[in-house]
Design a protein around this motif. Structure first.
Motif, PDB file in Angstrom:
ATOM      1  N   LEU A   1      -2.049  -0.657   4.318  1.00 17.52           N
ATOM      2  CA  LEU A   1      -2.009  -1.249   5.543  1.00 17.52           C
ATOM      3  C   LEU A   1      -3.161  -1.479   6.267  1.00 17.52           C
ATOM      4  O   LEU A   1      -3.440  -2.293   7.252  1.00 17.52           O
TER       5      LEU A   1
ATOM      6  N   ASN B   1       2.788  -0.290  -1.210  1.00 16.14           N
ATOM      7  CA  ASN B   1       2.197  -1.660  -1.396  1.00 16.14           C
ATOM      8  C   ASN B   1       3.382  -2.687  -1.062  1.00 16.14           C
ATOM      9  O   ASN B   1       3.139  -3.663  -0.634  1.00 16.14           O
TER      10      ASN B   1
ATOM     11  N   THR C   1       3.654  -3.021   2.573  1.00 15.82           N
ATOM     12  CA  THR C   1       2.620  -3.872   3.263  1.00 15.82           C
ATOM     13  C   THR C   1       3.007  -5.289   3.134  1.00 15.82           C
ATOM     14  O   THR C   1       2.882  -6.119   4.118  1.00 15.82           O
TER      15      THR C   1
ATOM     16  N   LEU D   1      -4.179  -5.016   5.491  1.00 12.25           N
ATOM     17  CA  LEU D   1      -3.431  -5.666   6.214  1.00 12.25           C
ATOM     18  C   LEU D   1      -3.911  -5.969   7.598  1.00 12.25           C
ATOM     19  O   LEU D   1      -3.812  -7.239   8.236  1.00 12.25           O
TER      20      LEU D   1
END
Length: 363
Positions: free
Chosen positions: A119, A147, A150, A122
């Protein structure tokens, strides 16, 4: 018991060891499938306290170690591209590719960043809309839910400059591959508790029945490992081969249903190559068609990258439990944590790293 230090209590450890010695009448070979368990065993000398003839075989339970060389080379190729921010957990930066590692790529000018969560990557993508941000998604079932979440979030939020380089592998097919090897000596398994905290225990009873081996799900502290060994040996001595849960404080039978639902949405099963072992059918995950736009391997067209392992490194045999780390001629000589030949010497969960860190030069 409520506190972590209670799971290292020496009096309780001695009691479990006495029970293991009392129950053992013949030699047995057990494999722990988790690198964290390997380090606990070596750090505390558990294998040296067991009855004569009871051997702990170190299996392919280190996620960094089993990531194939070709995937490392794909990561290096992507990270070196202009306009890319390549994000990874820190333990991947020293893993050698065919010619260099991510540290060296960063030293040459690439934007390689250590993050503590996918994250975080991201968030970097959201803050840098003019850059391509790639997260290196490796590991077993344990790390896969984060994962998956995300990628799900990237799609939901419309963050199109984020992608995932996926190299997720699954434990049950690896157990099958180990048992079907003509060189296999394993008679029982300690299964990884953190994997089962996500996936549950339902996949293991059929393996116990098919291969006639006890599988005991256990944790990572000394008492966890000793109790797992005790339950496995008692079964072997009684001629039983069942799957038992010795880690109920963390592992429900059904695992984590929310995480499993997210995994089923984002990933699908595929064949995966394991470093030093080869391809195991149905042993990994890849992004489903719904999320294929977030697949870095396809986005950057590195699907054709292939690589050959070092002729000096015997990490594949270590990962299969065929040799102990000190039996490799390169161990501690031309292969050290500062100058590693293979991932098993780099990772904090690697068997070679455990033997080197704790100065273990015998089995």
């Amino acid at each position: 018991m409520k506190y972590l230090d209670e799971f290292s209590d020496p009096d309780l450890a001695r009691s479990l060891l006495r029970q293991i010695h009392a129950a053992t009448t013949r030699p047995w070979a057990l494999m722990e499938v988790c690198g964290g368990q390997t380090h606990s065993i070596i750090r505390h000398g558990i294998d040296q306290l067991l009855p004569d003839g009871v051997e702990m075989i170190h299996g392919p339970g280190c996620p960094v170690c089993v990531t194939p060389l070709s995937v490392i080379d794909k990561a290096l190729a992507i990270a070196a591209r202009p306009g890319v921010i390549f994000c990874s957990f820190g333990d991947m930066l020293r893993v050698p590719g065919s010619g260099r590692d991510l540290f060296e790529v960063r030293g040459a000018g690439a934007d390689v960043r250590v993050v503590y969560s996918p994250l975080d990557a991201l968030g970097i993508a959201r803050d840098n809309p003019d850059r391509e941000v790639v997260f290196f998604g490796i590991g077993f079932e344990t790390t896969a839910p984060a994962n998956a979440l995300t990628v799900h979030q990237a799609r939901r939020l419309g963050i199109r400059n984020f992608s995932l380089l996926v190299s997720h592998v699954l434990v049950p097919p690896a157990i099958s591959a180990i048992m079907e090897s003509p060189r296999c000596r394993v008679q029982g398994f300690l299964a990884a508790g953190h994997v089962c905290s996500v996936m549950g225990t339902s996949e293991y009873p059929s393996l116990s029945r098919k291969y006639g081996v006890p599988i005991v799900v256990t944790g990572f502290e000394p008492l966890d490992v000793l109790e797992g060994i005790r339950q496995a040996i008692v079964q072997l001595e009684q001629g039983r081969h069942e799957t038992l849960n010795a880690y109920p404080r963390a592992v429900p039978e059904t695992g984590n249903p929310v995480a499993r639902e997210m995994l089923a949405d984002v990933f699908e099963v595929t064949d995966r190559a394991w470093r030093g072992i080869g391809t195991i059918p149905g042993s990994g995950w890849r992004l489903t068609d719904r999320y294929r736009d977030f697949d870095a391997e396809h986005r950057f067209d590195v699907t054709g990258v292939h690589a050959a392992e070092s002729a000096l490194c015997r990490s594949g045999e270590v990962l299969q439990g065929l040799i102990k780390p000190h039996e490799c001629a390169a161990f501690g000589r031309v292969c050290t944590p500062r100058q590693p030949l293979g991932a098993t010497m780099v990772s904090s969960e690697g068997a070679c790293a455990a033997y080197y860190t704790y100065r273990r030069v015998t089995g």
